[in-house]
Every structure is written in structure tokens, then in C-alpha cells.
Design an enzyme around this catalytic site. Sequence first.
Site, mmCIF file in Angstrom:
data_model
loop_
_atom_site.group_PDB
_atom_site.id
_atom_site.type_symbol
_atom_site.label_atom_id
_atom_site.label_comp_id
_atom_site.label_asym_id
_atom_site.label_seq_id
_atom_site.Cartn_x
_atom_site.Cartn_y
_atom_site.Cartn_z
ATOM 1 N N LYS A 66 19.758 -1.284 2.930
ATOM 2 C CA LYS A 66 18.546 -1.547 2.945
ATOM 3 C C LYS A 66 18.150 -2.950 4.500
ATOM 4 O O LYS A 66 18.785 -4.038 3.994
ATOM 5 C CB LYS A 66 18.248 -1.860 2.174
ATOM 6 C CG LYS A 66 15.907 -1.570 2.184
ATOM 7 C CD LYS A 66 15.698 -1.742 0.718
ATOM 8 C CE LYS A 66 15.875 -2.838 -0.180
ATOM 9 N NZ LYS A 66 14.446 -2.851 -1.096
ATOM 10 N N ARG A 109 12.231 1.871 -6.362
ATOM 11 C CA ARG A 109 13.613 1.979 -7.490
ATOM 12 C C ARG A 109 13.499 0.459 -7.811
ATOM 13 O O ARG A 109 13.297 0.525 -9.679
ATOM 14 C CB ARG A 109 14.659 1.837 -6.351
ATOM 15 C CG ARG A 109 14.789 0.274 -5.616
ATOM 16 C CD ARG A 109 14.839 -1.165 -5.990
ATOM 17 N NE ARG A 109 15.624 -1.752 -4.912
ATOM 18 C CZ ARG A 109 15.317 -3.391 -4.751
ATOM 19 N NH1 ARG A 109 14.712 -3.104 -5.973
ATOM 20 N NH2 ARG A 109 16.344 -4.008 -3.965
ATOM 21 N N GLY A 220 8.494 -10.417 -8.322
ATOM 22 C CA GLY A 220 8.881 -11.200 -7.292
ATOM 23 C C GLY A 220 9.701 -11.870 -6.602
ATOM 24 O O GLY A 220 9.508 -11.954 -5.005
#
Length: 309
Positions: A66, A109, A220
Site C-alpha cells: 500500500k 480494515r 489517528g
Amino acid sequence: MRMLDAAAVRAATPWPELIAAIAAAVAEDAATAPERHVHPVGLPDGGTGSLLLMPAWVDGEVIGVKTVTYVPSNAGTDVPTVNAVYVLFDGRTGEPHAVLDGDELTARRTAAISALAADHLARVDAQHLLVVGTGVLSPNMARAHAAVRPLDGIEVWGRRPEAAASVAETLRAEGLPAEASADLDASVRRADIVSCVTGATEPLVRGELLSEGTHLDLVGSFTPGMRESDDAAAARATIFVDTRAGALMAGDLAQPLADGVITEDSITADLQALAAGDHPGRTSPDEVTLFKSAGFAAADLAAARLALH
């Protein structure tokens, strides 16, 4: 070569199946997943963004990577702060097999990881969820948690009240009991599960406000300068992580660790130990649990493989 856009990824990864696929992949621990590469990237406004590379593979079967960009200056615009693509290769020949929308894959995910962790760490009777943040992850967090437990209330807080109201309206349209929160501290006090999905660099959630038995889910932050909770949260909670190396790079743990508030021994277990049954997770109804998720490539690979079935 197959191309899966966001809608195709979403349709191919229903929450129960996705959570189960990630749980199985983590428990089996069959994938090789080197630590992510995080590179600073200069931005036109003089600020700094990030380029992340996250590879994972199963020898002789599949290879995936990714590529992610994080551009904080996009906040408040129509362009997301995080953008990504996922490329899957044949593990035998090395040929490109598929390209998937990485943003949708990441959002799903990530939320599935949090729901999986909460299944082990939240109280069995936890029914009130607070989502802190209003980006693309925000509604997905509510959806994923709702897939593993009945929720009688969902609050959404954001710096922009109109954004929180919009997320809550979206969730209500799907039949979830969501409302916007106007007072973060009050919402933290009454929540059973607090899930933070922001790009904050200063703590938003104060540990002293967490009620006994609360589960705090921190998603986050992924760099040392990002942080969603304060030292008090880290000090009073039983700490769990998705992966130790990744979580320790994030400010929620890196900063209290540097200041001596916690040590590396303060991390009780990782997600692999929970999924494999090597650690029981929550051990008391009154225990405050903290799960720090920084994301890991093996979960991306599991989600991508599920999407292509």
C-alpha cells in the site's frame, strides 16, 4: 489485471467477514510484514506531509503493498488528508494481479481492527460509543463497532459541529442511533467506548474523564508528533497495541514513554496475542483499557485478499 474501485472494495468486504479475515490472518501470523516506511514530504504551503509504504506478503502465494500520502493541509477542503492505492501481485510469478482503492481498503480494515480489538477489550455490556473525528474513518468506526455489538447510542464529535452533524445524519439514515456531540468532555464521561480518528497533534481526550470500565481506542496518530490522548490516559489504562513497533512510533505512546510516564513493559499485549487467545484481554469490569492502533500491512493484505475472492 483487475481494478477495484471504492464501491467494489466496500461490497466485497462486509464487516463480519472482514473482521473474521483479519482475526484469522493475525492469529495465524503467516504474513511477512516489514515495518512501514514513513518519509516526510514538503508541501506547497511550507508544511510537511508524509509518504507511507506498507508491504506484506505470504511466501509463494501473494505480495501486496500500500502506498499512502498524508497531506494535513487538505483538512477542510474537498480533498481527503489521506489518499492511498493498494497493489496486489502474484506471489509465484511476481506479476501484478490487482489494483484496489487504497482509501476504502484502509478505512474498512482500520475500523475492522478496532472492532476486533474492542471485542476483546471492551466490556461485554458496552453499548454507548463516542467517535472523535469526522473524516472518512468516522462513520466506518461506528459501522464496524455496531457489527460486533448492539449499540444503544452513538455520539460523534468534531472540531466543526456541522461535520459531526453530517456524519451523525449519515449513520441515522442507515438505522444507527447517532447524534452529534457539542461537548467532548461530557461525551467522554458517559461513553463505554471512545474511538479517536483524528489528525490531532495535541491531546483531545483527557484520561481523568474516562469512567471506570471504558475502552479507549486510539487510531489517528502514526507519527511521534501526533497525539489524541493525554498522559493520564496512558498512565491509568491497561495498554494494548496492534503491533508494538508501529504503536510505539505514535505520539499517544511515544510521548509518555519519552517522558517516563510509561515504559515499554506497560504494553500488556498485542493484537496477535488477543486474536490467538494467548491473552484474555479485559480482566475486570472496572478496568480502563487502551488500544493503540497505528495500522499494519498484514491487515491490508488480508482485506485485499478477501476483496478479490
